[in-house]
Design a protein around this motif. Structure first.
Motif, PDB file in Angstrom:
ATOM      1  N   VAL A 206       0.839  -1.201   0.000  1.00 39.87           N
ATOM      2  CA  VAL A 206       0.000   0.000   0.000  1.00 39.87           C
ATOM      3  C   VAL A 206       0.876   1.254   0.000  1.00 39.87           C
ATOM      4  O   VAL A 206       0.655   2.194  -0.779  1.00 39.87           O
ATOM      5  N   GLU A 207       1.905   1.263   0.888  1.00 40.26           N
ATOM      6  CA  GLU A 207       2.804   2.422   0.928  1.00 40.26           C
ATOM      7  C   GLU A 207       3.543   2.594  -0.388  1.00 40.26           C
ATOM      8  O   GLU A 207       3.692   3.714  -0.905  1.00 40.26           O
ATOM      9  N   TRP A 212       4.359   5.307  -5.439  1.00 43.60           N
ATOM     10  CA  TRP A 212       4.416   5.254  -6.908  1.00 43.60           C
ATOM     11  C   TRP A 212       3.386   6.178  -7.545  1.00 43.60           C
ATOM     12  O   TRP A 212       3.665   6.817  -8.565  1.00 43.60           O
ATOM     13  N   GLN A 213       2.185   6.217  -6.960  1.00 42.26           N
ATOM     14  CA  GLN A 213       1.168   7.118  -7.525  1.00 42.26           C
ATOM     15  C   GLN A 213       1.612   8.572  -7.419  1.00 42.26           C
ATOM     16  O   GLN A 213       1.449   9.354  -8.372  1.00 42.26           O
ATOM     17  N   THR A 214       2.203   8.941  -6.262  1.00 40.78           N
ATOM     18  CA  THR A 214       2.716  10.314  -6.118  1.00 40.78           C
ATOM     19  C   THR A 214       3.807  10.600  -7.138  1.00 40.78           C
ATOM     20  O   THR A 214       3.825  11.654  -7.791  1.00 40.78           O
ATOM     21  N   MET A 219       5.872  12.819 -12.140  1.00 43.33           N
ATOM     22  CA  MET A 219       6.508  12.549 -13.432  1.00 43.33           C
ATOM     23  C   MET A 219       5.610  12.990 -14.590  1.00 43.33           C
ATOM     24  O   MET A 219       6.100  13.456 -15.632  1.00 43.33           O
ATOM     25  N   ASP A 220       4.290  12.854 -14.377  1.00 41.90           N
ATOM     26  CA  ASP A 220       3.369  13.320 -15.413  1.00 41.90           C
ATOM     27  C   ASP A 220       3.469  14.835 -15.598  1.00 41.90           C
ATOM     28  O   ASP A 220       3.523  15.348 -16.727  1.00 41.90           O
TER      29      ASP A 220
END
Length: 316
Positions: A206-207, A212-214, A219-220
């Motif tokens: 989860v962490e 990775w989402q952050t 990165m986007d």
């Protein structure tokens, strides 16, 4: 048995006298005795059946030497076994007769003593049956005290062996039970560790997914920024006339040429810098020049007056 097998082996070469009349007669006699025994064992099957069997079991008119030899060896082995069986049966019959005679003697003695089986009270009959059962259990064939002692000693030895084996099995089962208990405890600990590892892995996942989402969002945004910068740089290069033919060597040559031009333009720039105080209009520039000339003349006159004054003071 080995000698009989050697005689019964059909691969043994037959002697020269195997087809003699004596051997044939001996084999026919043996076959006739077998037929007679078979006819006698048939019981009510009829007397004529024995003669037919004997005729069927006799050798033909032209027996082969090897067949005669084989049947003679078979007859010898069969007769030997029959004699051994007869001797054993006679011995067993004699033992049976002795046992029956002893049983009759014992029965007569018990009846004279008033201890016949039918005359015994129920407790005594039960005790006798128990003694008989014990005797059968101990495999005792007589009523001697020594036989009971030997059988009891043998039973005690067997009991000791059984107890030793039981103790050994008990120790092994106890060791196996301890090992099983330890294995169960170890399995319980491993299950707890596995559950803990699963929870830790889920938390880490989860962490890690959140991280990775952050990072993906960052990165986007960086990607969009870099794409915009690339577009701006392309537009700037198009404005300055950049072409793919301009490489590092060309840029170095242009830099050297620029330095040469700057070196040549420096004197001209210095000359032009001296005219920066002049007004841009020609008439104003002429007036400014005349004003400078008057100021220059006034300065020369002032200098001459100062020099003349200095000379006059020096002469006095």
């Amino acid at each position: 048995m080995d000698h009989a097998a050697e005689h019964l082996d059909p691969t043994i070469p037959a002697p020269s006298s195997a087809s003699s009349s004596a051997a044939v007669a001996e084999v026919n006699a043996w076959l006739a005795s077998l037929a007679a025994e078979a006819g006698g064992a048939g019981g009510t099957g009829g007397r004529g059946g024995g003669g037919g069997a004997a005729a069927e079991l006799s050798l033909g008119p032209d027996p082969t030497p090897r067949g005669v030899t084989f049947l003679r060896a078979l007859a010898s082995a069969s007769q030997g076994r029959s004699r051994a069986a007869g001797i054993a049966a006679a011995g067993l019959r004699a033992q049976a007769a002795e046992y029956r005679a002893e049983a009759a003697r014992l029965r007569e003695a018990l009846e004279r003593a008033g201890l016949a089986r039918d005359a015994l009270p129920p407790p005594a009959a039960a005790a006798a049956r128990a003694v008989a059962a014990v005797a059968n259990l101990l495999a005792i064939r007589d009523t001697e005290m020594s036989s009971f002692v030997v059988a009891s000693a043998d039973l005690s030895l067997r009991r000791a062996e059984v107890e030793e084996k039981r103790d050994k099995v008990h120790k092994e089962s106890k060791a196996l039970l301890d090992y099983t208990r330890k294995a169960i405890n170890k399995l319980t600990e491993l299950k707890k560790m596995l559950e803990k590892f699963k929870n830790d892995v889920e938390k880490q996942q989860v962490e890690q997914m959140t991280d990775w989402q952050t990072k993906l969002v960052m990165m986007d945004s960086k990607e969009r920024q870099y794409i915009l910068q690339v577009s701006n740089y392309k537009a700037m290069l198009n404005r300055v006339g950049y072409t793919p033919e301009i490489n590092h060597g060309v840029l170095m040559e242009m830099a050297e040429h620029k330095k040469d031009l700057e070196r040549k333009a420096k004197p001209i720039a210095d000359t032009l810098r001296s005219y920066q105080d002049l007004p841009p209009d020609k008439a104003l520039a002429a007036l400014a020049i005349e004003d400078k000339k008057r100021q220059y003349a006034a300065a020369e006159k002032y200098l001459e007056d100062v020099l003349q004054s200095a000379l006059t003071t020096t002469g006095l």
